[in-house]
Write a protein that holds these residues in place. Structure first.
Motif, mmCIF file in Angstrom:
data_model
loop_
_atom_site.group_PDB
_atom_site.id
_atom_site.type_symbol
_atom_site.label_atom_id
_atom_site.label_comp_id
_atom_site.label_asym_id
_atom_site.label_seq_id
_atom_site.Cartn_x
_atom_site.Cartn_y
_atom_site.Cartn_z
ATOM 1 N N PRO A 289 10.048 33.856 12.278
ATOM 2 C CA PRO A 289 9.396 32.571 12.032
ATOM 3 C C PRO A 289 7.890 32.635 12.309
ATOM 4 O O PRO A 289 7.458 33.265 13.268
ATOM 5 C CB PRO A 289 10.079 31.614 13.006
ATOM 6 N N THR A 290 7.120 32.003 11.463
ATOM 7 C CA THR A 290 5.676 31.889 11.661
ATOM 8 C C THR A 290 5.403 30.524 12.274
ATOM 9 O O THR A 290 5.921 29.514 11.793
ATOM 10 C CB THR A 290 4.941 32.008 10.307
ATOM 11 N N VAL A 291 4.611 30.501 13.333
ATOM 12 C CA VAL A 291 4.262 29.245 14.007
ATOM 13 C C VAL A 291 2.761 29.060 13.897
ATOM 14 O O VAL A 291 1.988 29.978 14.166
ATOM 15 C CB VAL A 291 4.690 29.262 15.487
ATOM 16 N N GLU A 292 2.372 27.865 13.477
ATOM 17 C CA GLU A 292 0.946 27.572 13.306
ATOM 18 C C GLU A 292 0.588 26.341 14.133
ATOM 19 O O GLU A 292 1.344 25.376 14.182
ATOM 20 C CB GLU A 292 0.655 27.320 11.821
ATOM 21 N N TYR A 293 -0.576 26.403 14.766
ATOM 22 C CA TYR A 293 -1.078 25.292 15.571
ATOM 23 C C TYR A 293 -2.307 24.708 14.897
ATOM 24 O O TYR A 293 -3.153 25.448 14.379
ATOM 25 C CB TYR A 293 -1.437 25.780 16.983
ATOM 26 N N ALA A 294 -2.390 23.373 14.896
ATOM 27 C CA ALA A 294 -3.525 22.678 14.276
ATOM 28 C C ALA A 294 -3.863 21.450 15.112
ATOM 29 O O ALA A 294 -3.025 20.945 15.868
ATOM 30 C CB ALA A 294 -3.169 22.265 12.847
ATOM 31 N N LEU A 295 -5.084 20.975 14.951
ATOM 32 C CA LEU A 295 -5.484 19.756 15.647
ATOM 33 C C LEU A 295 -4.936 18.524 14.941
ATOM 34 O O LEU A 295 -4.864 18.473 13.713
ATOM 35 C CB LEU A 295 -7.011 19.638 15.681
ATOM 36 N N THR A 296 -4.579 17.542 15.733
ATOM 37 C CA THR A 296 -4.269 16.217 15.197
ATOM 38 C C THR A 296 -5.598 15.462 15.066
ATOM 39 O O THR A 296 -6.662 15.982 15.452
ATOM 40 C CB THR A 296 -3.350 15.443 16.156
ATOM 41 N N GLU A 297 -5.545 14.252 14.570
ATOM 42 C CA GLU A 297 -6.762 13.434 14.502
ATOM 43 C C GLU A 297 -7.327 13.208 15.909
ATOM 44 O O GLU A 297 -8.534 13.295 16.131
ATOM 45 C CB GLU A 297 -6.449 12.099 13.830
ATOM 46 N N ARG A 298 -6.436 12.963 16.875
ATOM 47 C CA ARG A 298 -6.877 12.773 18.267
ATOM 48 C C ARG A 298 -7.489 14.057 18.815
ATOM 49 O O ARG A 298 -8.503 14.036 19.507
ATOM 50 C CB ARG A 298 -5.688 12.348 19.131
ATOM 51 N N GLY A 299 -6.885 15.185 18.503
ATOM 52 C CA GLY A 299 -7.411 16.469 18.945
ATOM 53 C C GLY A 299 -8.772 16.758 18.340
ATOM 54 O O GLY A 299 -9.671 17.289 18.999
ATOM 55 N N VAL B 200 -9.339 26.211 23.386
ATOM 56 C CA VAL B 200 -8.299 26.098 22.354
ATOM 57 C C VAL B 200 -8.701 25.050 21.318
ATOM 58 O O VAL B 200 -8.625 25.290 20.109
ATOM 59 C CB VAL B 200 -6.924 25.771 22.978
ATOM 60 N N LEU B 201 -9.155 23.889 21.780
ATOM 61 C CA LEU B 201 -9.559 22.840 20.830
ATOM 62 C C LEU B 201 -10.747 23.300 19.986
ATOM 63 O O LEU B 201 -10.790 23.043 18.779
ATOM 64 C CB LEU B 201 -9.902 21.543 21.570
ATOM 65 N N GLY B 202 -11.698 23.972 20.613
ATOM 66 C CA GLY B 202 -12.846 24.478 19.864
ATOM 67 C C GLY B 202 -12.434 25.469 18.792
ATOM 68 O O GLY B 202 -12.933 25.434 17.665
ATOM 69 N N THR B 203 -11.498 26.348 19.123
ATOM 70 C CA THR B 203 -11.017 27.336 18.158
ATOM 71 C C THR B 203 -10.262 26.661 17.024
ATOM 72 O O THR B 203 -10.478 26.960 15.848
ATOM 73 C CB THR B 203 -10.114 28.374 18.867
ATOM 74 N N LEU B 204 -9.381 25.722 17.371
ATOM 75 C CA LEU B 204 -8.600 25.040 16.337
ATOM 76 C C LEU B 204 -9.433 24.068 15.509
ATOM 77 O O LEU B 204 -9.010 23.661 14.423
ATOM 78 C CB LEU B 204 -7.409 24.308 16.968
ATOM 79 N N SER B 205 -10.615 23.708 15.988
ATOM 80 C CA SER B 205 -11.461 22.786 15.217
ATOM 81 C C SER B 205 -11.954 23.431 13.924
ATOM 82 O O SER B 205 -12.296 22.748 12.970
ATOM 83 C CB SER B 205 -12.643 22.299 16.053
ATOM 84 N N ARG B 206 -11.986 24.757 13.900
ATOM 85 C CA ARG B 206 -12.435 25.470 12.699
ATOM 86 C C ARG B 206 -11.350 25.532 11.639
ATOM 87 O O ARG B 206 -11.615 25.411 10.458
ATOM 88 C CB ARG B 206 -12.923 26.860 13.068
ATOM 89 N N ARG B 207 -10.100 25.740 12.079
ATOM 90 C CA ARG B 207 -8.958 25.812 11.157
ATOM 91 C C ARG B 207 -7.691 26.016 11.978
ATOM 92 O O ARG B 207 -7.761 26.408 13.149
ATOM 93 C CB ARG B 207 -9.124 26.964 10.170
ATOM 94 N N PRO B 208 -6.513 25.773 11.400
ATOM 95 C CA PRO B 208 -5.264 26.077 12.101
ATOM 96 C C PRO B 208 -5.141 27.577 12.366
ATOM 97 O O PRO B 208 -5.703 28.391 11.622
ATOM 98 C CB PRO B 208 -4.172 25.614 11.123
ATOM 99 N N HIS B 209 -4.430 27.935 13.424
ATOM 100 C CA HIS B 209 -4.240 29.340 13.812
ATOM 101 C C HIS B 209 -2.775 29.599 14.142
ATOM 102 O O HIS B 209 -2.096 28.724 14.685
ATOM 103 C CB HIS B 209 -5.053 29.676 15.064
ATOM 104 N N ARG B 210 -2.333 30.811 13.861
ATOM 105 C CA ARG B 210 -1.049 31.271 14.368
ATOM 106 C C ARG B 210 -1.245 31.660 15.829
ATOM 107 O O ARG B 210 -2.377 31.877 16.279
ATOM 108 C CB ARG B 210 -0.541 32.452 13.537
ATOM 109 N N PHE B 211 -0.137 31.769 16.578
ATOM 110 C CA PHE B 211 -0.207 32.024 18.009
ATOM 111 C C PHE B 211 -1.014 33.281 18.324
ATOM 112 O O PHE B 211 -1.924 33.247 19.158
ATOM 113 C CB PHE B 211 1.207 32.153 18.602
ATOM 114 N N GLY B 212 -0.700 34.388 17.673
ATOM 115 C CA GLY B 212 -1.371 35.655 17.975
ATOM 116 C C GLY B 212 -2.860 35.614 17.706
ATOM 117 O O GLY B 212 -3.666 36.098 18.507
#
Length: 115
Positions: A68-78, A19-31
């Motif tokens: 509703p659209t939900v987006e996940y992104a890394l924080t600085e710690r992530g 999950v962290l590797g995927t989100l490191s490229r850009r934010p993603h929606r759940f699906g």
């Protein structure tokens, strides 16, 4: 529980790394995150995302759309955790053949009869 064991267990989780590797490229929606992280179940992804959000590695943003659209992104710690996991991954790839050779050598010595 010791702090290093808690953090170690979190980062050793294979879904966390993916999950962290995927989100490191850009934010993603759940699906799209579920499709990008191959093999994760409909149950495991939200559990892991909640744990990562709880630990401050991921943010969850809900946009007021219908539905509703939900987006996940890394924080600085992530992001810093993702950098560490990428370094471990690169080390693993670079040392894989050598580790296999070491295992073969060790196993052949251990299997030799004594005396």
């Amino acid at each position: 529980m010791e702090s290093s064991s808690v953090v170690g267990a979190l980062l050793a989780n294979k879904w966390t790394a993916l999950v962290l590797g995927t989100l490191s490229r850009r934010p993603h929606r759940f699906g799209e995150l579920r499709r990008a992280v191959g093999g994760i179940s409909q149950k495991m992804l939200p559990q892991n995302l909640r744990a990562l959000e709880r630990d401050g590695l991921v943010t969850r943003t809900v946009f007021p759309t219908t539905p509703p659209t939900v987006e996940y992104a890394l924080t600085e710690r992530g992001s810093s955790a993702s950098t560490l996991l990428m370094a471990v991954s690169e080390w693993s790839v670079a040392n894989f053949d050598g580790i296999l050779e070491s295992r073969k050598g060790y196993d052949s010595r251990v299997m030799e009869p004594v005396g």
